[in-house]
Design an enzyme around this catalytic site. Structure first.
Site, PDB file in Angstrom:
ATOM      1  N   SER A 142      46.385  35.380  55.133  1.00  0.00           N
ATOM      2  CA  SER A 142      46.343  36.670  54.764  1.00  0.00           C
ATOM      3  C   SER A 142      46.045  37.459  55.757  1.00  0.00           C
ATOM      4  O   SER A 142      45.790  37.209  56.862  1.00  0.00           O
ATOM      5  CB  SER A 142      44.717  36.809  53.914  1.00  0.00           C
ATOM      6  N   TYR A 155      35.359  35.049  53.675  1.00  0.00           N
ATOM      7  CA  TYR A 155      37.307  34.770  53.254  1.00  0.00           C
ATOM      8  C   TYR A 155      37.903  34.688  54.406  1.00  0.00           C
ATOM      9  O   TYR A 155      38.736  34.105  54.613  1.00  0.00           O
ATOM     10  CB  TYR A 155      37.617  35.702  52.068  1.00  0.00           C
ATOM     11  N   LYS A 159      40.826  32.255  56.312  1.00  0.00           N
ATOM     12  CA  LYS A 159      42.068  32.280  56.570  1.00  0.00           C
ATOM     13  C   LYS A 159      42.427  32.324  58.136  1.00  0.00           C
ATOM     14  O   LYS A 159      43.586  32.106  58.375  1.00  0.00           O
ATOM     15  CB  LYS A 159      42.497  33.743  55.931  1.00  0.00           C
ATOM     16  N   THR A 190      47.414  40.414  41.669  1.00  0.00           N
ATOM     17  CA  THR A 190      47.052  39.290  41.006  1.00  0.00           C
ATOM     18  C   THR A 190      45.638  39.162  40.321  1.00  0.00           C
ATOM     19  O   THR A 190      45.019  40.246  40.861  1.00  0.00           O
ATOM     20  CB  THR A 190      47.130  37.970  41.977  1.00  0.00           C
TER      21      THR A 190
HETATM   22  N1  LIG Z   1      46.621  38.786  46.292  1.00  0.00           N
HETATM   23  C1  LIG Z   1      46.558  39.026  47.318  1.00  0.00           C
HETATM   24  O1  LIG Z   1      46.721  40.407  47.539  1.00  0.00           O
HETATM   25  C2  LIG Z   1      46.449  38.206  48.528  1.00  0.00           C
HETATM   26  C3  LIG Z   1      46.489  38.781  49.484  1.00  0.00           C
HETATM   27  C4  LIG Z   1      46.317  37.650  50.776  1.00  0.00           C
HETATM   28  C5  LIG Z   1      46.131  36.477  50.489  1.00  0.00           C
HETATM   29  N2  LIG Z   1      46.081  36.029  49.109  1.00  0.00           N
HETATM   30  C6  LIG Z   1      46.202  34.424  49.247  1.00  0.00           C
HETATM   31  O2  LIG Z   1      47.022  34.083  48.265  1.00  0.00           O
HETATM   32  C7  LIG Z   1      46.835  32.992  47.722  1.00  0.00           C
HETATM   33  C8  LIG Z   1      46.831  33.109  46.233  1.00  0.00           C
HETATM   34  O3  LIG Z   1      46.403  33.947  45.435  1.00  0.00           O
HETATM   35  P1  LIG Z   1      46.569  34.885  44.419  1.00  0.00           P
HETATM   36  O4  LIG Z   1      46.405  36.434  44.809  1.00  0.00           O
HETATM   37  O5  LIG Z   1      47.931  34.483  43.770  1.00  0.00           O
HETATM   38  O6  LIG Z   1      45.291  34.606  43.453  1.00  0.00           O
HETATM   39  P2  LIG Z   1      45.184  33.835  42.149  1.00  0.00           P
HETATM   40  O7  LIG Z   1      46.005  34.897  41.085  1.00  0.00           O
HETATM   41  O8  LIG Z   1      43.633  34.126  41.642  1.00  0.00           O
HETATM   42  O9  LIG Z   1      45.661  32.530  41.839  1.00  0.00           O
HETATM   43  C9  LIG Z   1      45.165  31.709  42.696  1.00  0.00           C
HETATM   44  C10 LIG Z   1      45.569  30.163  42.458  1.00  0.00           C
HETATM   45  O10 LIG Z   1      44.641  29.065  42.988  1.00  0.00           O
HETATM   46  C11 LIG Z   1      44.318  28.077  42.334  1.00  0.00           C
HETATM   47  N3  LIG Z   1      43.129  27.776  42.680  1.00  0.00           N
HETATM   48  C12 LIG Z   1      42.138  28.453  42.935  1.00  0.00           C
HETATM   49  N4  LIG Z   1      40.954  27.629  43.021  1.00  0.00           N
HETATM   50  C13 LIG Z   1      41.381  26.330  43.069  1.00  0.00           C
HETATM   51  C14 LIG Z   1      40.855  25.018  42.960  1.00  0.00           C
HETATM   52  N5  LIG Z   1      39.537  24.853  43.210  1.00  0.00           N
HETATM   53  N6  LIG Z   1      41.814  23.872  42.578  1.00  0.00           N
HETATM   54  C15 LIG Z   1      43.117  24.266  42.385  1.00  0.00           C
HETATM   55  N7  LIG Z   1      43.639  25.209  42.252  1.00  0.00           N
HETATM   56  C16 LIG Z   1      42.813  26.459  42.496  1.00  0.00           C
HETATM   57  C17 LIG Z   1      44.370  29.006  40.757  1.00  0.00           C
HETATM   58  O11 LIG Z   1      44.490  27.996  39.747  1.00  0.00           O
HETATM   59  P3  LIG Z   1      43.271  27.658  38.818  1.00  0.00           P
HETATM   60  O12 LIG Z   1      42.520  28.804  38.657  1.00  0.00           O
HETATM   61  O13 LIG Z   1      44.159  27.564  37.596  1.00  0.00           O
HETATM   62  O14 LIG Z   1      42.616  26.724  39.438  1.00  0.00           O
HETATM   63  C18 LIG Z   1      45.698  29.919  41.111  1.00  0.00           C
HETATM   64  O15 LIG Z   1      46.829  29.207  40.536  1.00  0.00           O
HETATM   65  C19 LIG Z   1      45.287  32.546  47.914  1.00  0.00           C
HETATM   66  O16 LIG Z   1      45.285  31.785  49.008  1.00  0.00           O
HETATM   67  C20 LIG Z   1      44.969  33.908  48.522  1.00  0.00           C
HETATM   68  O17 LIG Z   1      44.004  33.947  49.340  1.00  0.00           O
HETATM   69  C21 LIG Z   1      46.386  36.565  48.148  1.00  0.00           C
END
Ligand SMILES: NC(=O)c1ccc[n+]([C@@H]2O[C@H](COP(=O)([O-])OP(=O)(O)OC[C@H]3O[C@@H](n4cnc5c(N)ncnc54)[C@H](OP(=O)(O)O)[C@@H]3O)[C@@H](O)[C@H]2O)c1
Length: 262
Positions: A142, A155, A159, A190
Site C-alpha cells: 500500500s 495498518y 504494509k 473496494t
Molecule cells: N482498496 C484500496 O484502495 C487499497 C489500497 C492499498 C492497499 N490495498 C490492499 O489491497 C488488498 C485488497 O484490498 P481490497 O481493497 O480489495 O479490499 P476488499 O475488497 O475488502 O477485499 C479484501 C479481500 O481479502 C480477503 N480477506 C480479508 N480477510 C481475510 C481472511 N482473514 N482470510 C481470507 N481472506 C481474507 C477478503 O475475502 P473475504 O472477506 O471473503 O474473506 C477479500 O477477498 C489488501 O491487502 C489491502 O490492504 C487496498
C-alpha cells in the site's frame, strides 16, 4: 508488453472481492488457471464462475488466512490441486483505520496476523515450488507503507513490514529466477472503505480508481521485472518527496488531518 499468462498457475489470496477478484479475472482472461481463496463462500462462487468461463480448471477454497496454523495445509492443498504455482499474489488483507490513542495491542496484533504473518507463512510454504518453477511473488502492499497516513498506524506498519520483507527477499532470491514485486495501490474503489470497526477514511482528495486499474500494472511488472509499482504511478513521485524531507511531510500530514477535523 504484457506478461504471458497462458497456461500459468496463479494463486490470488483474497480473490472473493475487490482488487483480488479483479486480478484473478485479469489473469484468467489471459489464459491462466487461477486459484482464489477467502472466507465468503458466496462471493468466491461468483468470482469462480467468471474465472471458469475463461479457464475451467480454476478453483476456489474457503479459508480464513488469519488462522496462521492452517496456512501450511492450505498451501499444500492449493499447490496440489492447481498442479503447481507459478505466481503467488498475496492480496488478502484488512484495513485498520483507528488512531494510536484508540488502539489496543490485540487489534495491532490481529491486523499484523492477517496482513503480514499470513502472507509470509504462505510465501515460505510455497517458496520451493516457486523456485522450482521460476515463479513470481506479488505482494499487494500500500502507499500506506511509504506515506504514514493519519489514523492508520496499525495498518501502515503491516504494509511497511510486507514491503521491507519483500526488499530483502528479492535480494536473497538473487540466484533463483523468482521475480519479487511489491504493488502500492493508492485508493482503489473496494469494500475496504466501508468495512465496520474502522474510522471513516480520509480519501476525499484522492481519486478512487476502479479495481481493473490494477491489472495492467501488475502484468507489466511480471513482464519487465519491476520491483515496486504504484497505482496510480504518480504516487512514486509523491513518495520521493516524502523521502526527501520526512519532517516536512509529517508536519504537512498533521495540518491535513486537522483540516479534516481529526
Ligand atoms: N482498496 C484500496 O484502495 C487499497 C489500497 C492499498 C492497499 N490495498 C490492499 O489491497 C488488498 C485488497 O484490498 P481490497 O481493497 O480489495 O479490499 P476488499 O475488497 O475488502 O477485499 C479484501 C479481500 O481479502 C480477503 N480477506 C480479508 N480477510 C481475510 C481472511 N482473514 N482470510 C481470507 N481472506 C481474507 C477478503 O475475502 P473475504 O472477506 O471473503 O474473506 C477479500 O477477498 C489488501 O491487502 C489491502 O490492504 C487496498
Amino acid at each position: 508488453m504484457s506478461w504471458n499468462a497462458e497456461g500459468k498457475h496463479v494463486l490470488v489470496t483474497g480473490g472473493s472481492a475487490g482488487i483480488g477478484a479483479a486480478l484473478a479475472e485479469g489473469f484468467a482472461a489471459r489464459g491462466a488457471v487461477v486459484g482464489i481463496c477467502g472466507r465468503r463462500e458466496d462471493k468466491l462462487g461468483d468470482v469462480l464462475a467468471r474465472l471458469q468461463a475463461h479457464t475451467p480448471e480454476s478453483r476456489s477454497w474457503r479459508v480464513d488466512l488469519a488462522d496462521l496454523d492452517g496456512i501450511d495445509d492450505f498451501a499444500a492443498q492449493a499447490n496440489e490441486e492447481l498442479g503447481g504455482i507459478d505466481v503467488l499474489v498475496n492480496n488478502a488483507g484488512i484495513p485498520k483505520r483507528r488512531t494510536v490513542q484508540a488502539l489496543t495491542p490485540e487489534v495491532v496484533e490481529s491486523t499484523m496476523a492477517i496482513n503480514y504473518y499470513s502472507p509470509i507463512r504462505l510465501t515460505l510454504a510455497l517458496l520451493p515450488t516457486l523456485i522450482e518453477r521460476d515463479g513470481h511473488i506479488v505482494n499487494i502492499s500500500s502507499i500506506a507503507a511509504r506515506l504514514g497516513p493519519p489514523g492508520e498506524a496499525a495498518y501502515a506498519a503491516t504494509k511497511a513490514a510486507l514491503t521491507a520483507w519483500s526488499e530483502s527477499m528479492a535480494v536473497d532470491l538473487r540466484d533463483t529466477n523468482v521475480g519479487v514485486h511489491v504493488v502500492n495501490p493508492a485508493v482503489i474503489d473496494t469494500e475496504l472503505f466501508q468495512l465496520p470497526d474502522n474510522d471513516p477514511a480520509m480519501i476525499e482528495d484522492v481519486e478512487a480508481l476502479p479495481t481493473d486499474a490494477m491489472v495492467e500494472p501488475v502484468l507489466r511488472a511480471l513482464d519487465d521485472g519491476t520491483f515496486e509499482v504504484y497505482v496510480p504511478e504518480h504516487f512514486a513521485q509523491i513518495t520521493q518527496g516524502k523521502f526527501n524531507d520526512p519532517t516536512a511531510w509529517i508536519e504537512g500530514t498533521k495540518a491535513y488531518a486537522r483540516s479534516q477535523n481529526r
